[in-house]
Write a protein that holds these residues in place. Sequence first.
Motif, PDB file in Angstrom:
ATOM      1  N   ARG A  51       3.106   1.186  -3.627  1.00  0.00           N
ATOM      2  CA  ARG A  51       2.396   1.500  -4.871  1.00  0.00           C
ATOM      3  C   ARG A  51       2.356   2.998  -5.160  1.00  0.00           C
ATOM      4  O   ARG A  51       1.956   3.403  -6.252  1.00  0.00           O
ATOM      5  N   GLN A  52       2.716   3.819  -4.173  1.00  0.00           N
ATOM      6  CA  GLN A  52       2.764   5.268  -4.364  1.00  0.00           C
ATOM      7  C   GLN A  52       4.136   5.736  -4.856  1.00  0.00           C
ATOM      8  O   GLN A  52       4.357   6.937  -5.004  1.00  0.00           O
ATOM      9  N   GLU A  66       0.822  -1.211   0.000  1.00  0.00           N
ATOM     10  CA  GLU A  66       0.000   0.000   0.000  1.00  0.00           C
ATOM     11  C   GLU A  66       0.858   1.265   0.000  1.00  0.00           C
ATOM     12  O   GLU A  66       0.452   2.298  -0.541  1.00  0.00           O
ATOM     13  N   HIS A  93      -1.271  -8.984  -0.931  1.00  0.00           N
ATOM     14  CA  HIS A  93      -1.474  -7.567  -1.236  1.00  0.00           C
ATOM     15  C   HIS A  93      -0.437  -7.046  -2.230  1.00  0.00           C
ATOM     16  O   HIS A  93      -0.472  -5.869  -2.596  1.00  0.00           O
ATOM     17  N   TYR A 120      -5.374 -11.499  -2.591  1.00  0.00           N
ATOM     18  CA  TYR A 120      -6.045 -11.583  -1.301  1.00  0.00           C
ATOM     19  C   TYR A 120      -7.510 -11.189  -1.509  1.00  0.00           C
ATOM     20  O   TYR A 120      -7.798 -10.210  -2.190  1.00  0.00           O
ATOM     21  N   PRO A 121      -8.455 -11.933  -0.922  1.00  0.00           N
ATOM     22  CA  PRO A 121      -9.868 -11.649  -1.185  1.00  0.00           C
ATOM     23  C   PRO A 121     -10.283 -10.205  -0.882  1.00  0.00           C
ATOM     24  O   PRO A 121     -11.160  -9.658  -1.541  1.00  0.00           O
ATOM     25  N   GLY A 122      -9.620  -9.592   0.089  1.00  0.00           N
ATOM     26  CA  GLY A 122      -9.992  -8.234   0.498  1.00  0.00           C
ATOM     27  C   GLY A 122      -9.748  -7.187  -0.571  1.00  0.00           C
ATOM     28  O   GLY A 122     -10.272  -6.068  -0.486  1.00  0.00           O
ATOM     29  N   ILE A 123      -8.916  -7.482  -1.579  1.00  0.00           N
ATOM     30  CA  ILE A 123      -8.676  -6.495  -2.643  1.00  0.00           C
ATOM     31  C   ILE A 123      -9.144  -7.015  -4.000  1.00  0.00           C
ATOM     32  O   ILE A 123      -8.785  -6.454  -5.039  1.00  0.00           O
ATOM     33  N   ILE A 172      -1.669  -3.242  -9.702  1.00  0.00           N
ATOM     34  CA  ILE A 172      -2.825  -2.400 -10.034  1.00  0.00           C
ATOM     35  C   ILE A 172      -2.367  -0.979 -10.343  1.00  0.00           C
ATOM     36  O   ILE A 172      -2.738  -0.400 -11.363  1.00  0.00           O
ATOM     37  N   SER A 173      -1.555  -0.415  -9.459  1.00  0.00           N
ATOM     38  CA  SER A 173      -1.113   0.966  -9.656  1.00  0.00           C
ATOM     39  C   SER A 173      -0.180   1.103 -10.861  1.00  0.00           C
ATOM     40  O   SER A 173      -0.098   2.168 -11.462  1.00  0.00           O
ATOM     41  N   ASP A 191     -12.035  -6.824  -5.482  1.00  0.00           N
ATOM     42  CA  ASP A 191     -12.809  -5.862  -6.272  1.00  0.00           C
ATOM     43  C   ASP A 191     -11.896  -4.825  -6.924  1.00  0.00           C
ATOM     44  O   ASP A 191     -12.179  -4.328  -8.021  1.00  0.00           O
ATOM     45  N   ASP A 192     -10.803  -4.489  -6.240  1.00  0.00           N
ATOM     46  CA  ASP A 192      -9.849  -3.530  -6.811  1.00  0.00           C
ATOM     47  C   ASP A 192      -9.110  -4.136  -7.997  1.00  0.00           C
ATOM     48  O   ASP A 192      -8.815  -3.448  -8.980  1.00  0.00           O
ATOM     49  N   ASN A 223     -11.597  -4.079 -10.843  1.00  0.00           N
ATOM     50  CA  ASN A 223     -11.736  -2.702 -11.347  1.00  0.00           C
ATOM     51  C   ASN A 223     -10.527  -2.268 -12.171  1.00  0.00           C
ATOM     52  O   ASN A 223     -10.624  -1.373 -13.002  1.00  0.00           O
ATOM     53  N   ALA A 224      -9.369  -2.901 -11.902  1.00  0.00           N
ATOM     54  CA  ALA A 224      -8.151  -2.575 -12.660  1.00  0.00           C
ATOM     55  C   ALA A 224      -8.052  -3.385 -13.947  1.00  0.00           C
ATOM     56  O   ALA A 224      -7.041  -3.310 -14.657  1.00  0.00           O
ATOM     57  N   GLN A 275      -1.483  -5.006  -5.269  1.00  0.00           N
ATOM     58  CA  GLN A 275      -1.804  -3.570  -5.256  1.00  0.00           C
ATOM     59  C   GLN A 275      -0.784  -2.787  -6.081  1.00  0.00           C
ATOM     60  O   GLN A 275      -1.120  -1.769  -6.699  1.00  0.00           O
TER      61      GLN A 275
END
Lengths: 166, 166, 166, 166, 166, 166
Positions: F78-79, F75, F102, F121-124, F108-109, F126-127, F130-131, F105
């Motif tokens: 990715r920035q 997290e 994770h 990971y199931p928690g991301i 994705i970025s 949807d992200d 969406n990507a 992530q």
Amino acid sequence: MKKILMITADGYDDSEVLYPYFRLIEQGFSVDVASFAKGPVNGKYHFVIQAGMSFEEVCPDKYDGLMIPGGKAPEKIRQNAAVLDAVRRFMERGLPVAAICHGQQILISAKVLCGRKCTCYPGIRDDLINAGGVYLDSEAVADGNLVTSRRPEDLPYFMREFVRMF
Amino acid sequence: MKKILMITADGYDDSEVLYPYFRLIEQGFSVDVASFAKGPVNGKYHFVIQAGMSFEEVCPDKYDGLMIPGGKAPEKIRQNAAVLDAVRRFMERGLPVAAICHGQQILISAKVLCGRKCTCYPGIRDDLINAGGVYLDSEAVADGNLVTSRRPEDLPYFMREFVRMF
Amino acid sequence: MKKILMITADGYDDSEVLYPYFRLIEQGFSVDVASFAKGPVNGKYHFVIQAGMSFEEVCPDKYDGLMIPGGKAPEKIRQNAAVLDAVRRFMERGLPVAAICHGQQILISAKVLCGRKCTCYPGIRDDLINAGGVYLDSEAVADGNLVTSRRPEDLPYFMREFVRMF
Amino acid sequence: MKKILMITADGYDDSEVLYPYFRLIEQGFSVDVASFAKGPVNGKYHFVIQAGMSFEEVCPDKYDGLMIPGGKAPEKIRQNAAVLDAVRRFMERGLPVAAICHGQQILISAKVLCGRKCTCYPGIRDDLINAGGVYLDSEAVADGNLVTSRRPEDLPYFMREFVRMF
Amino acid sequence: MKKILMITADGYDDSEVLYPYFRLIEQGFSVDVASFAKGPVNGKYHFVIQAGMSFEEVCPDKYDGLMIPGGKAPEKIRQNAAVLDAVRRFMERGLPVAAICHGQQILISAKVLCGRKCTCYPGIRDDLINAGGVYLDSEAVADGNLVTSRRPEDLPYFMREFVRMF
Amino acid sequence: MKKILMITADGYDDSEVLYPYFRLIEQGFSVDVASFAKGPVNGKYHFVIQAGMSFEEVCPDKYDGLMIPGGKAPEKIRQNAAVLDAVRRFMERGLPVAAICHGQQILISAKVLCGRKCTCYPGIRDDLINAGGVYLDSEAVADGNLVTSRRPEDLPYFMREFVRMF
């Protein structure tokens, strides 16, 4: 008396639960907490709050507003269908909805951010944008019935906007 | 803009610093934090707040009110002469003074409780009474310029009374 | 064989329980531990001691001396009526009574310090004085049947005085 | 005044350092602590003791007795040649030597246990026997100038034997 | 499919369980974990592994190899007669046996190291030698069916040797 | 010798760094770790790994493959623009790229998942969708040069696929 629903789970950010919770009580509102199960819910550090019902027992139409704190909880909560339904119901009715930090992960999964001005924790900014949100880097972003903030330090501005909506 | 002085030190109760601090900012007040030294001050659990000055650098007459959170900090702070002088100055000027939980240990050592209605954490009740305080078991006790509460759960009522005084 | 009663509860200072406890056993005394309930009692850090009885089950007249360790426990214990009665009974009988650090909070609530020379943790010194105690800043203060000390570092001097009383 | 050398290092068992340390001071002895370096030495839980010298700076002939606490420290200390030399010197002079729990690992590496009656923590019993020790399962085993015990609960009996040797 | 038995208990070194466990699965082997009781077994830090059986339920002849991780567990396990019997059975059959760090304490108590080239955590080196082992300071020592290593950092070399034996 | 770049930062999942790191060394590969700064990088629990360079010092063209562990680190990572550039460079060259939990992530970025079969990971989840990712719920998903897995328990299958690509 205004009734607010708070959605959270173990691993929440302590400040993001306790400040809104105490603040809404100070304002004279009542706050019902829902989680995966009725009973104690633990923050990342020390705070413990009692959930009065499970997500499945929530009746969204009994409430006047929705509060979604952040932390590690939203990543688990966003996988719960009852929560996503409830979030969409609050948005359809145009009632005040507030999310801070990682709370916006739940809004992403509920697919309610398309075209809405909003902000979030920087680490999930790209996910917010991919979900159609119009990202702004600001302490508190109010767009219609929706208030969003970035992190615990934004709490005073977040709650000032949320309380103003009632 | 009202200016509030907050007196605390390492080991404070996290909720009792963060709720008043954020709440006063939300209200549009400015808050200066003083501690044994300028710099970061750590709560019992996770919260960190920046002290902008040491106790010795405090000018009490620049402020409109005094906030004293509890936790383990007051037991150390009550041994500091500059703090006791500042507390007495606020009381002499009749400005709003708030203390919660163990914060009242500082008021005891400043000898300002004689004949005042007040409350505190139950564990130090006998000390409050020995210092001349008139103990009441209530969420928030307001007596003139003085507001006192018992514990973190009282924070909404504590801050409602304190904000009302301005 | 001399029988000593030790009064403590969860959150005690580990050193202040384990040193007196082991020391009295080394001396050939027997030690009964009482707490809010029979069973394991946990120190702030790691030590666990077994309480053989609850405060309400204590028969003060079966013992030859009383030991009160400090830590966070005394603030809770001082609110227990059975303990305060027991403390007064030991004092009335003139039997050896020892308290260290915050243990003196229990003596304050039992109202047995009026006019007695004693010491305590510096953070509660003003409470000791308000309770009528004659405060001395010394490793161990013996006044008649009463021995008091300030902190864990004083334990060797504290126990030397206490053992000498038998 | 008798002078005792205590040998320990980070990770010691708190009880096994603090009880002997305070007990020897109570007895009127002086205690010098040696470790890998001069300065603070931390127990497994909370206790901190100041080492006045490094192992290399120890002059064994200045002392009247040797105290070796247990915990995780002895496994590191037994690899230090200066310590092993010092232990052998105390044994050669027939001075009181005490070891508890894992402290006997240092005696094993110093090769001083051959034919000696002794005890230790059960987890290293086979190592003690392989080193020539005659293992006994007892609270405190005294064999000539050597006292050994098994675990923290044995401390009262351990120190009673050790103090008796002077 | 090769079947491996892993012997461990609460307090194991996390890396020394998880790396061999995952690595053997990656290799296509099956791994059965035995401990003091069936159920979850916790490492020193965070890892949790499920034991499928107690030590007493182990049938050594069902397995093709034995894996013994280190940490604090071996000191307790070496006192278990069923484990020592199982270890001796693997050694008698000449099957691959691997031990790392403190795992060798179990081999010492099983009396199977006499004359074998091996290595271990430096803190127990003298015990290994006293048990008849021929100590070498090397990342991984293979002597016939026996592989030993010193510490977590040796895991890649340890597992390369162990896998090579099948 | 194959050279692998590992991208991580404080707060990584310990298992997801240590298993790939040790496994690649066992395979005979060399592994360079990059992070926000050169020096020690701490996992959520206990593992510490040394970063040999900062993200800005990475030369992607020196490596034969890329490994991205999960936890809380992605997290933040990715920035970082240098990381996103490096990820795109590996993907353009068609070199093996692995991400777990994770870690996705960062993918994705970097906008490299469009149309690619993958898991996370199931928690991301949807992200990821969406990507533009094609989400599969499987232990390890290999799609061309890309390997992805869901969580620590998938590590054996994840590494089996990754090693197979060289």
